[in-house]
Design a protein around this motif. Sequence first.
Motif, PDB file in Angstrom:
ATOM      1  N   ARG A 116      52.725   8.741 -18.281  1.00 32.04           N
ATOM      2  CA  ARG A 116      52.169   7.635 -19.076  1.00 32.04           C
ATOM      3  C   ARG A 116      50.656   7.552 -18.897  1.00 32.04           C
ATOM      4  N   PRO A 117      49.879   7.654 -19.984  1.00 31.81           N
ATOM      5  CA  PRO A 117      50.329   8.012 -21.330  1.00 31.81           C
ATOM      6  C   PRO A 117      50.532   9.503 -21.518  1.00 31.81           C
ATOM      7  N   LEU A 118      49.914  10.280 -20.601  1.00 25.05           N
ATOM      8  CA  LEU A 118      50.081  11.735 -20.584  1.00 25.05           C
ATOM      9  C   LEU A 118      50.088  12.193 -19.136  1.00 25.05           C
ATOM     10  N   PRO A 119      50.760  13.304 -18.838  1.00 23.12           N
ATOM     11  CA  PRO A 119      50.769  13.781 -17.446  1.00 23.12           C
ATOM     12  C   PRO A 119      49.378  14.015 -16.868  1.00 23.12           C
ATOM     13  N   SER A 120      48.428  14.402 -17.714  1.00 24.38           N
ATOM     14  CA  SER A 120      47.088  14.736 -17.211  1.00 24.38           C
ATOM     15  C   SER A 120      46.250  13.512 -16.859  1.00 24.38           C
ATOM     16  N   ILE A 121      46.638  12.321 -17.329  1.00 18.62           N
ATOM     17  CA  ILE A 121      45.836  11.118 -17.041  1.00 18.62           C
ATOM     18  C   ILE A 121      46.713   9.967 -16.560  1.00 18.62           C
ATOM     19  N   ALA A 122      47.791  10.293 -15.868  1.00 22.32           N
ATOM     20  CA  ALA A 122      48.696   9.253 -15.387  1.00 22.32           C
ATOM     21  C   ALA A 122      48.095   8.418 -14.262  1.00 22.32           C
ATOM     22  N   ASN A 123      46.975   8.897 -13.702  1.00 25.16           N
ATOM     23  CA  ASN A 123      46.339   8.168 -12.583  1.00 25.16           C
ATOM     24  C   ASN A 123      45.141   7.349 -13.034  1.00 25.16           C
TER      25      ASN A 123
END
Length: 581
Positions: free
Chosen positions: A534-541
Amino acid sequence: MAALARSARSRSGKALVRVATGSRAGHSSAPKTQYDAVIIGGGHNGLVASAYLQKGGLKTAVLERRHVLGGAAVSEEIIPGFHFSRASYLLSLLRPHIYQDLELKKHGLKVYLRDPHAFTPLLEEGVKGQPPRSLLLGNDLKKNQQEIGKFSEKDAKIFPEYVAHLEKLACAIHPLLDAPPVDIPGVTQGSLRNRIAALKSLKPLVQSGLKLGKNIPEFYELITAPIMKVLNRWFESEPLKATLATDSVIGANTSPSNPGSGYVLLHHVMGELEKEKGAWGFVEGGMGGVSKSIASSARALGADIFTEQEVGQVLIGADGTAKGVVLKDGTEVRSKVVLSNATPHVTFRKLTPQDALPQEFITAVNQIDYTSPVTKINVAVDRLPNFLAAPNTADGKPGPHHQCSIHLNCESVEVLEKAYKEGQQGHPSSRPMLELTIPSVLDPTLAPPGCHVVSFFTQFTPYWLEGGRVWTDEDREKFANTVFDWVDCYAPGFKNSIVGKDILTPPDLEREFGLTGGNIFHGAMSLDQLYLARPLPSIANYRSPIKGLYMCGSGSHPGGGVMGSAGWNAALAVLADLKRR
């Protein structure tokens, strides 16, 4: 005073649709040219982030596009004398530690708890002159069993066990709400020292696992299965199953028979209000009262908060890092970091220069699902609805059922399924699922004496009508009339009590509140868009591909609802990063 409400009618007697005036809740002066942190959007998560960043020593500014603070958690005077929670309309999910840390009660937040909390009347002929049956659920388990026993003694007997089981599952995931997802890159990449440090991010996951214990398989099933697979195992009576199933689809473009609907239900029962688990309540003055209290707390800490300051673009420096924002009027507001409370689509496709983002990232952003089935209708009435299943008393005072979430067209799961299928074909449901609330029953500040505000959360309505056609005013009126005609079936005379209305279809919700696709959660709460994804694996943090640009809205973990966790978690990520610089 009912006559005052009637004066809002046109001479022809038709209900008027008014443009909201709202109240100006930000600073009228212009922002400074330099801050430590700038937050795009004055929704509740952005306001929470501003308070914690300011507490952490960063001079912070919040820039809100609209004339009123709150994003979707906002109060507006749509009809003269009537104040509405125009978008979100109930409070439960706001995290207790945020409530306490920011001293929101001291800053004006007042909540009216509801008990009972759910009312489902049936469309049927009463037996021997008695009213039609209905289901009324509240905090008293014995009373709940009596109500459920009208439909099934077996269900009545097992209901307390179901409630306890669901509460245990919901409480177990609280540690996950108050922390970022597991730092997968940190755990798997870099030096041994950094990888060991990143292992700390596993702590909330371990805590949840320990709380679940032997219930881990049941938890896994609930979040992945169609909710009907679970409910059918517990219960046999249709009114009970349908009433419980509404929480599995509310705000989501799904049906109770679709995988993942179980998580949506869990998301809606994991709240806590005034130390009462699972409780929901009305905020005095409307949901804008939440946002105002958070803003008041943030201002007391030193944050600058502005309305009518629309951001046009994130300012990217020559080194590829975020340097602040450019307002629509061309004014630059520089900062060390930028946090966006907007949806991922608005943030990365409208506000961020596209040449600053990797193409594969833009492609991934384009795939985020924002499908919404919701049309919100706000109505001013000059008298209380009079339900056949629970007739009003002679004195006209509200009954216990009037304070509830009133579920109409929820006699059976089959009715919900048919409504869902119609919505998927480009047609607003001919028998829509309706959740209506009457907050003025508990909060007299919302309407003139004798009058009330009614909030309709309706499903299923598509963003695009059949053939890709856009909504027209005629379409809006037609659907609203469908809703009111169904209410009249349960509470005859309701339609004639209407003195004004505000109809917000998915495109209207997008235009008014910046909710991409009209989605109230800033993105579907489907399994492929939760936690690590959420919203994408690359920016979940919360960190974007652009250094210094962060996400802090409901499009990030843990998702939608007036919770504040995304703002809290994002603020902690910013403070941690700046500390390492």
